[in-house]
Design an enzyme around this catalytic site. Structure first.
Site, PDB file in Angstrom:
ATOM      1  N   CYS A  69       0.816  -1.209   0.000  1.00 21.66           N
ATOM      2  CA  CYS A  69       0.000   0.000   0.000  1.00 21.66           C
ATOM      3  C   CYS A  69       0.852   1.261   0.000  1.00 21.66           C
ATOM      4  O   CYS A  69       2.062   1.224   0.171  1.00 21.66           O
ATOM      5  CB  CYS A  69      -0.888   0.045   1.251  1.00 21.66           C
ATOM      6  SG  CYS A  69      -2.021  -1.330   1.388  1.00 21.66           S
ATOM      7  N   GLY A 115       0.181   0.365  -5.070  1.00 21.76           N
ATOM      8  CA  GLY A 115      -1.055  -0.416  -4.978  1.00 21.76           C
ATOM      9  C   GLY A 115      -2.039   0.023  -6.032  1.00 21.76           C
ATOM     10  O   GLY A 115      -2.330   1.210  -6.150  1.00 21.76           O
ATOM     11  N   ASN A 154      -0.061   0.992   5.723  1.00 23.30           N
ATOM     12  CA  ASN A 154       0.900   0.359   4.823  1.00 23.30           C
ATOM     13  C   ASN A 154       1.700  -0.646   5.627  1.00 23.30           C
ATOM     14  O   ASN A 154       2.379  -0.281   6.585  1.00 23.30           O
ATOM     15  CB  ASN A 154       1.831   1.409   4.212  1.00 23.30           C
ATOM     16  CG  ASN A 154       2.929   0.781   3.360  1.00 23.30           C
ATOM     17  OD1 ASN A 154       2.785  -0.313   2.856  1.00 23.30           O
ATOM     18  ND2 ASN A 154       4.030   1.497   3.202  1.00 23.30           N
ATOM     19  N   GLY A 155       1.620  -1.930   5.249  1.00 22.67           N
ATOM     20  CA  GLY A 155       2.355  -2.971   5.950  1.00 22.67           C
ATOM     21  C   GLY A 155       1.467  -4.155   6.263  1.00 22.67           C
ATOM     22  O   GLY A 155       0.305  -4.219   5.854  1.00 22.67           O
ATOM     23  N   CYS A 162      13.054  -2.082   5.164  1.00 23.94           N
ATOM     24  CA  CYS A 162      12.939  -3.083   4.096  1.00 23.94           C
ATOM     25  C   CYS A 162      13.884  -2.739   2.950  1.00 23.94           C
ATOM     26  O   CYS A 162      13.753  -1.701   2.303  1.00 23.94           O
ATOM     27  CB  CYS A 162      11.500  -3.120   3.593  1.00 23.94           C
ATOM     28  SG  CYS A 162      11.262  -4.163   2.140  1.00 23.94           S
ATOM     29  N   TYR A 208      13.449  -2.059  -5.402  1.00 27.61           N
ATOM     30  CA  TYR A 208      12.363  -2.337  -6.338  1.00 27.61           C
ATOM     31  C   TYR A 208      11.154  -1.426  -6.183  1.00 27.61           C
ATOM     32  O   TYR A 208      10.657  -0.878  -7.155  1.00 27.61           O
ATOM     33  CB  TYR A 208      11.933  -3.802  -6.170  1.00 27.61           C
ATOM     34  CG  TYR A 208      10.805  -4.234  -7.076  1.00 27.61           C
ATOM     35  CD1 TYR A 208      11.050  -4.618  -8.393  1.00 27.61           C
ATOM     36  CD2 TYR A 208       9.494  -4.263  -6.625  1.00 27.61           C
ATOM     37  CE1 TYR A 208      10.013  -5.022  -9.230  1.00 27.61           C
ATOM     38  CE2 TYR A 208       8.451  -4.662  -7.452  1.00 27.61           C
ATOM     39  CZ  TYR A 208       8.712  -5.043  -8.756  1.00 27.61           C
ATOM     40  OH  TYR A 208       7.695  -5.422  -9.566  1.00 27.61           O
ATOM     41  N   ASP A 233      18.369  -6.793 -14.207  1.00 31.45           N
ATOM     42  CA  ASP A 233      17.049  -6.710 -13.590  1.00 31.45           C
ATOM     43  C   ASP A 233      17.227  -6.484 -12.097  1.00 31.45           C
ATOM     44  O   ASP A 233      18.297  -6.748 -11.531  1.00 31.45           O
ATOM     45  CB  ASP A 233      16.253  -7.995 -13.844  1.00 31.45           C
ATOM     46  CG  ASP A 233      14.744  -7.767 -13.814  1.00 31.45           C
ATOM     47  OD1 ASP A 233      14.315  -6.638 -13.506  1.00 31.45           O
ATOM     48  OD2 ASP A 233      14.006  -8.713 -14.096  1.00 31.45           O
ATOM     49  N   ASP A 234      16.156  -5.973 -11.447  1.00 33.23           N
ATOM     50  CA  ASP A 234      16.254  -5.660 -10.027  1.00 33.23           C
ATOM     51  C   ASP A 234      16.189  -6.912  -9.162  1.00 33.23           C
ATOM     52  O   ASP A 234      16.788  -6.965  -8.086  1.00 33.23           O
ATOM     53  CB  ASP A 234      15.130  -4.690  -9.621  1.00 33.23           C
ATOM     54  CG  ASP A 234      13.773  -5.234 -10.009  1.00 33.23           C
ATOM     55  OD1 ASP A 234      13.219  -6.050  -9.242  1.00 33.23           O
ATOM     56  OD2 ASP A 234      13.253  -4.851 -11.076  1.00 33.23           O
ATOM     57  N   CYS A 249       8.130 -13.079   2.880  1.00 31.78           N
ATOM     58  CA  CYS A 249       7.997 -11.805   3.589  1.00 31.78           C
ATOM     59  C   CYS A 249       6.685 -11.826   4.374  1.00 31.78           C
ATOM     60  O   CYS A 249       5.637 -12.185   3.831  1.00 31.78           O
ATOM     61  CB  CYS A 249       7.998 -10.628   2.616  1.00 31.78           C
ATOM     62  SG  CYS A 249       7.742  -9.036   3.440  1.00 31.78           S
TER      63      CYS A 249
END
Length: 464
Positions: free
Chosen positions: A8, A34, A108-109, A244, A250, A353-354, A390
């Protein structure tokens, strides 16, 4: 593409003018965090008004939905579901009434003790309208506020009961509060705007409304934001941090600054370190757009190998994961990423790429490059192999999703049909972030969790 999805993005604003512009513009800027639903809550004339719906900001908060919504204080939210099902019932902000008014919350989380709390309070007779962990947060706070006039104490008590990742914007009637969990998993920062202040997940949103970045909210800190002043209530105790690492690699926009680190600069530095750790004898370096661009540029700068764009991305192709079968998804990937043949044909290509989660999209893109005439295709990756789930707000919850859990680097190279494959090391990534390793959550790449997760290893359990 098939990269990890985030949970989010949140925003709040208070000013002596209408704040709807600040909220709506900011939600558009953090749309990447999101895309399932969006919403805004405004407190005006003694009433909490909330508008929300499924889809992108432009769909959920279109002109018709926003008509008549205005006020000097409000919060907003964009959602990707990681805890709780999809659908407008879980769209945020969530509102809960209490004895002295209304709470609106944007979260968010992910809470790691969500199931335990839900069972505890259902046994106590509570009912829940949604299956979102955010409703649990709102109702615990309402319970605390019903028994106390101390708002900060009520918020602090709520924080002590929940566990995991939570960056929150909260409206309690006409007062705006924002906070981060004691680990600081998810970003949250403050900016000044004309006539007041705002708080938002990423600093790029502050720039977009002509505001000025003030500072990050600290881990464990509660702030009350008025149009005139920011009141800070730091955490009374010192806790280990766990920012994080995927935010920098990313999720976040390259033009955002989080916890003192510019995302673009970190990604470019990752590419430079990748070039040192995993050199390649190739003709050209190219990114997987869009998130691999800064990584590829850094690789090019450090290696001296020319950087070129090798894919043209069609931004108007629908999301591939909703298509009914694998063949349709493969066709959609080809429509979304078309090779630039002058970059590719007859050349030895290194693509950056990431991250690699499942490897399916990268395999298809390598085939596209070979079909376009690439002599060799080498791959470098800007994160270490993802080996663990995660539990803090990233949609990577099962080990069987991760190709690196099943196969060695050499086996993955063969599966995706690359001529060579290398990932950045954990040490190299930490060096690029320029933060103490103990201030980062690296659980998805080292399997050591900053909070206690049943059945998983805690990062401090083997220390004296």
């Amino acid at each position: 593409m098939n990269g990890p999805e985030h949970s989010c993005g949140v925003v709040g604003a208070v000013a002596d003018t209408d704040v709807v512009f600040y909220l709506h513009r900011s939600l558009n800027v953090i749309q990447h965090r999101g895309q399932e639903s969006a919403g805004i809550s405004i407190y005006t004339n003694g009433i909490m008004k909330t508008v929300k719906g499924d889809g992108l900001v432009s769909e959920a908060l279109d002109e018709n939905a926003m008509r008549g919504l205005g006020g000097n204080i409000g919060i907003g939210h964009v959602r990707y579901s990681t805890t709780g099902s999809k659908g407008v019932i879980n769209a945020q902000p969530l509102t809960v009434d209490f004895a002295k008014g209304t709470i609106a919350i944007a979260h968010n989380g992910d809470l790691t003790n969500c199931s335990e709390l839900r069972s505890k309070y259902q046994d106590a007779g509570w009912s829940f309208m949604s299956d979102s962990d955010s409703e649990i947060i709102a109702k615990i706070l309402a319970k605390n506020l019903n028994s106390s006039d101390d708002i900060i104490g009520s918020i602090r008590s709520m924080m002590s009961e929940i566990d995991g990742a939570f960056s929150l914007c909260i409206l309690i009637n006409d007062r705006l509060f924002a906070l981060r969990d004691t680990y600081g998993f998810r970003p949250l920062c403050i900016g000044s705007v004309q006539g007041g202040y705002m708080v938002v997940s990423e600093s790029a949103a502050i720039d977009s409304v002509g505001g000025k970045f003030v500072r990050d909210i600290e881990a464990g800190e509660i702030v009350e934001i008025t149009k005139d002043v920011i009141k800070s209530y730091p955490s009374p105790e010192k806790y280990p941090k766990a920012h994080c690492m995927f935010e920098w690699i990313y999720f976040a926009r390259p033009d955002s600054v989080m916890d003192g680190r510019e995302v673009y600069s970190v990604r470019k530095r990752i590419g430079e370190i990748l070039a040192e750790e995993a050199p390649a004898d190739v003709d050209v370096v190219m990114p997987i757009p869009d998130s691999g661009r800064a990584h590829a540029l850094g690789y090019s700068i450090r290696s001296g190998i020319p950087y070129e764009e090798g894919f043209m991305k069609n931004r108007f192709v629908g999301r591939t994961f909703i298509l009914p079968d694998q063949k349709e998804r493969e066709k959609a990937v080809s429509m979304k990423m078309n090779p630039i043949k002058s970059t590719v044909s007859g050349r030895r290509i290194l693509i950056v790429d990431d991250s690699i989660v499942r490897g399916t999209t990268l395999k298809r893109l390598i085939k596209v490059l070979r079909d376009a005439g690439a002599k060799e295709v080498h791959v470098r990756v800007g994160s270490p192999p993802i080996i663990a789930p995660c539990f803090y707000g990233v949609d990577m919850k099962h080990r069987d999703e991760f190709i690196a859990c099943k196969y060695s680097v050499e086996e993955i190279r063969q599966i995706i049909d690359a001529d060579s494959l290398a990932y950045i090391s954990i040490e190299g990534m930490v060096k690029a972030l320029d933060l103490p390793e103990d201030d980062l959550c690296l659980a998805c790449v080292n399997g050591l969790y900053p909070t206690f997760i049943p059945g998983e290893k805690h990062r401090f359990e083997d220390r004296d």
